[in-house]
Design a protein around this motif. Structure first.
Motif, PDB file in Angstrom:
ATOM      1  N   SER A  72       0.841  -1.197   0.000  1.00 37.59           N
ATOM      2  CA  SER A  72       0.000   0.000   0.000  1.00 37.59           C
ATOM      3  C   SER A  72       0.882   1.254   0.000  1.00 37.59           C
ATOM      4  N   ILE A  73       0.738   2.072  -1.036  1.00 39.78           N
ATOM      5  CA  ILE A  73       1.509   3.316  -1.107  1.00 39.78           C
ATOM      6  C   ILE A  73       1.081   4.266   0.006  1.00 39.78           C
ATOM      7  N   ASP A  74      -0.221   4.318   0.292  1.00 39.10           N
ATOM      8  CA  ASP A  74      -0.705   5.197   1.362  1.00 39.10           C
ATOM      9  C   ASP A  74      -0.105   4.788   2.700  1.00 39.10           C
ATOM     10  N   ARG A  75      -0.094   3.492   2.961  1.00 35.60           N
ATOM     11  CA  ARG A  75       0.492   3.004   4.207  1.00 35.60           C
ATOM     12  C   ARG A  75       1.984   3.325   4.249  1.00 35.60           C
ATOM     13  N   GLN A  76       2.647   3.191   3.113  1.00 36.16           N
ATOM     14  CA  GLN A  76       4.080   3.491   3.045  1.00 36.16           C
ATOM     15  C   GLN A  76       4.337   4.952   3.402  1.00 36.16           C
ATOM     16  N   ARG A  77       3.511   5.839   2.859  1.00 37.15           N
ATOM     17  CA  ARG A  77       3.684   7.262   3.162  1.00 37.15           C
ATOM     18  C   ARG A  77       3.461   7.542   4.641  1.00 37.15           C
ATOM     19  N   GLU A  78       2.473   6.849   5.218  1.00 39.88           N
ATOM     20  CA  GLU A  78       2.176   7.037   6.645  1.00 39.88           C
ATOM     21  C   GLU A  78       3.346   6.600   7.522  1.00 39.88           C
ATOM     22  N   VAL A  79       3.892   5.422   7.241  1.00 43.83           N
ATOM     23  CA  VAL A  79       4.956   4.913   8.110  1.00 43.83           C
ATOM     24  C   VAL A  79       6.245   5.701   7.929  1.00 43.83           C
ATOM     25  N   VAL A  80       6.510   6.142   6.696  1.00 46.78           N
ATOM     26  CA  VAL A  80       7.714   6.948   6.476  1.00 46.78           C
ATOM     27  C   VAL A  80       7.583   8.288   7.193  1.00 46.78           C
ATOM     28  N   ALA A  81       6.380   8.887   7.137  1.00 44.39           N
ATOM     29  CA  ALA A  81       6.159  10.156   7.851  1.00 44.39           C
ATOM     30  C   ALA A  81       6.321   9.956   9.350  1.00 44.39           C
ATOM     31  N   SER A  82       5.800   8.844   9.859  1.00 42.40           N
ATOM     32  CA  SER A  82       5.924   8.555  11.287  1.00 42.40           C
ATOM     33  C   SER A  82       7.384   8.341  11.677  1.00 42.40           C
ATOM     34  N   MET A  83       8.115   7.636  10.839  1.00 40.12           N
ATOM     35  CA  MET A  83       9.535   7.413  11.123  1.00 40.12           C
ATOM     36  C   MET A  83      10.311   8.725  11.120  1.00 40.12           C
ATOM     37  N   ARG A  84       9.964   9.591  10.167  1.00 41.45           N
ATOM     38  CA  ARG A  84      10.637  10.891  10.127  1.00 41.45           C
ATOM     39  C   ARG A  84      10.310  11.701  11.379  1.00 41.45           C
ATOM     40  N   GLU A  85       9.061  11.594  11.805  1.00 36.82           N
ATOM     41  CA  GLU A  85       8.640  12.294  13.014  1.00 36.82           C
ATOM     42  C   GLU A  85       9.445  11.847  14.227  1.00 36.82           C
ATOM     43  N   HIS A  86       9.807  10.560  14.236  1.00 38.07           N
ATOM     44  CA  HIS A  86      10.566  10.011  15.350  1.00 38.07           C
ATOM     45  C   HIS A  86      12.081  10.210  15.189  1.00 38.07           C
ATOM     46  N   GLY A  87      12.456  10.965  14.153  1.00 39.84           N
ATOM     47  CA  GLY A  87      13.857  11.366  14.026  1.00 39.84           C
ATOM     48  C   GLY A  87      14.788  10.295  13.513  1.00 39.84           C
ATOM     49  N   ILE A  88      14.362   9.483  12.533  1.00 43.11           N
ATOM     50  CA  ILE A  88      15.254   8.455  12.005  1.00 43.11           C
ATOM     51  C   ILE A  88      16.510   9.090  11.418  1.00 43.11           C
ATOM     52  N   SER A  89      17.613   8.362  11.533  1.00 40.94           N
ATOM     53  CA  SER A  89      18.871   8.832  10.965  1.00 40.94           C
ATOM     54  C   SER A  89      19.007   8.449   9.512  1.00 40.94           C
ATOM     55  N   GLY A  90      18.248   7.426   9.077  1.00 40.31           N
ATOM     56  CA  GLY A  90      18.293   6.973   7.693  1.00 40.31           C
ATOM     57  C   GLY A  90      17.147   6.017   7.432  1.00 40.31           C
ATOM     58  N   LEU A  91      16.844   5.787   6.156  1.00 38.46           N
ATOM     59  CA  LEU A  91      15.741   4.909   5.778  1.00 38.46           C
ATOM     60  C   LEU A  91      16.207   3.882   4.763  1.00 38.46           C
ATOM     61  N   LEU A  92      15.852   2.622   5.024  1.00 40.90           N
ATOM     62  CA  LEU A  92      16.070   1.542   4.068  1.00 40.90           C
ATOM     63  C   LEU A  92      14.690   1.035   3.673  1.00 40.90           C
ATOM     64  N   VAL A  93      14.386   0.997   2.352  1.00 43.31           N
ATOM     65  CA  VAL A  93      13.024   0.687   1.941  1.00 43.31           C
ATOM     66  C   VAL A  93      12.985  -0.226   0.717  1.00 43.31           C
ATOM     67  N   SER A  94      12.132  -1.243   0.791  1.00 43.46           N
ATOM     68  CA  SER A  94      11.752  -2.021  -0.391  1.00 43.46           C
ATOM     69  C   SER A  94      10.384  -1.474  -0.780  1.00 43.46           C
ATOM     70  N   PRO A  95      10.341  -0.624  -1.800  1.00 37.60           N
ATOM     71  CA  PRO A  95       9.136   0.169  -2.072  1.00 37.60           C
ATOM     72  C   PRO A  95       7.917  -0.635  -2.514  1.00 37.60           C
ATOM     73  N   ALA A  96       6.756  -0.131  -2.128  1.00 33.73           N
ATOM     74  CA  ALA A  96       5.490  -0.721  -2.557  1.00 33.73           C
ATOM     75  C   ALA A  96       5.311  -0.511  -4.054  1.00 33.73           C
ATOM     76  N   ARG A  97       4.454  -1.316  -4.643  1.00 30.74           N
ATOM     77  CA  ARG A  97       4.188  -1.207  -6.080  1.00 30.74           C
ATOM     78  C   ARG A  97       3.697   0.193  -6.434  1.00 30.74           C
ATOM     79  N   GLY A  98       4.213   0.724  -7.522  1.00 29.30           N
ATOM     80  CA  GLY A  98       3.755   2.026  -8.001  1.00 29.30           C
ATOM     81  C   GLY A  98       4.337   3.211  -7.256  1.00 29.30           C
ATOM     82  N   THR A  99       5.348   2.981  -6.433  1.00 28.68           N
ATOM     83  CA  THR A  99       5.955   4.080  -5.677  1.00 28.68           C
ATOM     84  C   THR A  99       6.606   5.095  -6.618  1.00 28.68           C
TER      85      THR A  99
END
Length: 345
Positions: free
Chosen positions: A106-133
């Motif tokens: 789910s692209i919407d879910r992906q955006r939500e979790v990435v926003a939440s991770m950014r909110e929590h101050g992640i130092s970096g992101l590793l992602v296997s993207p959802a279809r259609g990203t």
């Protein structure tokens, strides 16, 4: 130049409240009335404000963020569980904590979790993207100086660092092995057609069957969900082809396991009546019955490599675009029928 950063003062002005009221809302304080809280939240949404909870905590402690975000598209697939273990081994040894989330494609879910991770101050992101990203989904992180590493599925044109397997050569090697065992009708089963990895693996299949002199038969390419259920469905459709195949290279091991299930439902025994080859070499491949012949990616090793690349960029304090392709190898077990065919030679 990145977009101007929205401040607490901007939100206070837009909502018609004081700066301290906005701060109380961000802290989740019960002292703010519901109507006032709603006005502040609305102003935040309109301005595109992202509350960096981790940064707020860091201002209080003076420490450095120790969180690395890991987002995968299908945690029900054992491959991604093993990948996450590899990442964790590396980041944990460097003093970081892995924040793992599953998007379920789910692209919407992906955006939500990435926003939440950014909110929590992640130092970096590793992602296997959802279809259609869309690669631009990660632009705000890059603009903020947060390293992003794409793993397993590449995002062409995204200018993001990536760690992917040598998909074309892996599938081509599997096809060549099946050809050497005497197979002439070889199917390619599974995978979503709107992902780069599908086309990378399909290109390896196409080149190998063409080189073998068989020509490319579109009827033998059967896309499906890259899951066990998808594999069962794909092999059923392949068996319905007028000149049906005698072997298949599967998009991944999950599809291969499903193909074995589907074959048995048609009273065909994988490894005896029909050859099956997977892609990934998850732990279950060795203990399956029959043991699965597969293209070994070594998901834990891929996770470790991706983790190392992300940590390198975090340590450098900047964002860069670096592409890493990991090698693959064919692991021959029983599901391709090699022992039986070799004994007949």
């Amino acid at each position: 130049m990145g977009r101007p950063r929205v401040t607490v003062i901007d939100i206070a002005q837009a909502a018609g409240v004081s700066k301290s009221t906005v701060s109380l809302v961000l802290q989740g304080s019960p002292l703010v009335k519901g109507t006032t809280r709603a006005k502040v939240v609305e102003a935040m949404n309109e301005l595109g404000y992202v509350y960096n909870r981790g940064a707020a905590n860091l201002r209080q402690t003076g420490s450095k963020s120790g969180i690395v975000g890991v987002v995968v598209n299908d945690l029900t697939n054992g491959f991604f569980a093993e990948l996450a273990v590899g990442v964790d081994i590396v980041v944990q040894s460097a003093g970081f904590v892995q924040f793992l989330s599953n998007t379920g494609e789910s692209i919407d879910r992906q955006r939500e979790v990435v926003a939440s991770m950014r909110e929590h101050g992640i130092s970096g992101l590793l992602v296997s993207p959802a279809r259609g990203t869309d690669p631009s989904d990660f632009a705000p992180l890059v603009e903020a100086g947060i390293p992003v590493v794409v793993v397993v599925r590449s995002l062409p044109g995204g200018k993001l660092s990536s760690v992917v397997a040598d998909n074309p050569s892996g599938v081509a090697g599997a096809v060549r092995h099946l050809v050497s065992l005497g197979h002439r009708r070889i199917a390619f089963l599974g995978g979503f057609q709107d992902t780069a990895v599908f086309h990378e693996r399909l290109s390896g299949y196409r080149s190998a069957v063409t080189a073998a002199g068989f020509g490319f038969d579109e009827a033998l390419v059967v896309p499906s969900a890259p899951s066990r259920a998808g594999g069962a469905d794909a092999v059923a459709r392949a068996l319905a082809v007028e000149e049906r195949p005698t072997a298949a290279v599967c998009f991944n091991d999950a599809v291969a396991f499903g193909a074995c299930d589907g074959l048995r439902s048609h009273r065909l025994e994988p490894g005896r009546d029909f050859a099956v080859v997977g892609f990934d070499d998850v732990i279950e491949a060795r203990t399956a019955v029959p043991a699965l012949t597969t293209v070994s990616v070594d998901p834990q090793a891929m996770g470790r490599r991706a983790g190392q690349l992300l940590l390198k960029q975090i340590a450098a304090g900047g964002v860069s675009s670096e592409a890493v392709m990991t090698s693959v190898r064919l692991v021959v077990r029983e599901s391709c029928g090699a022992p039986r065919l070799a004994a007949q030679a």
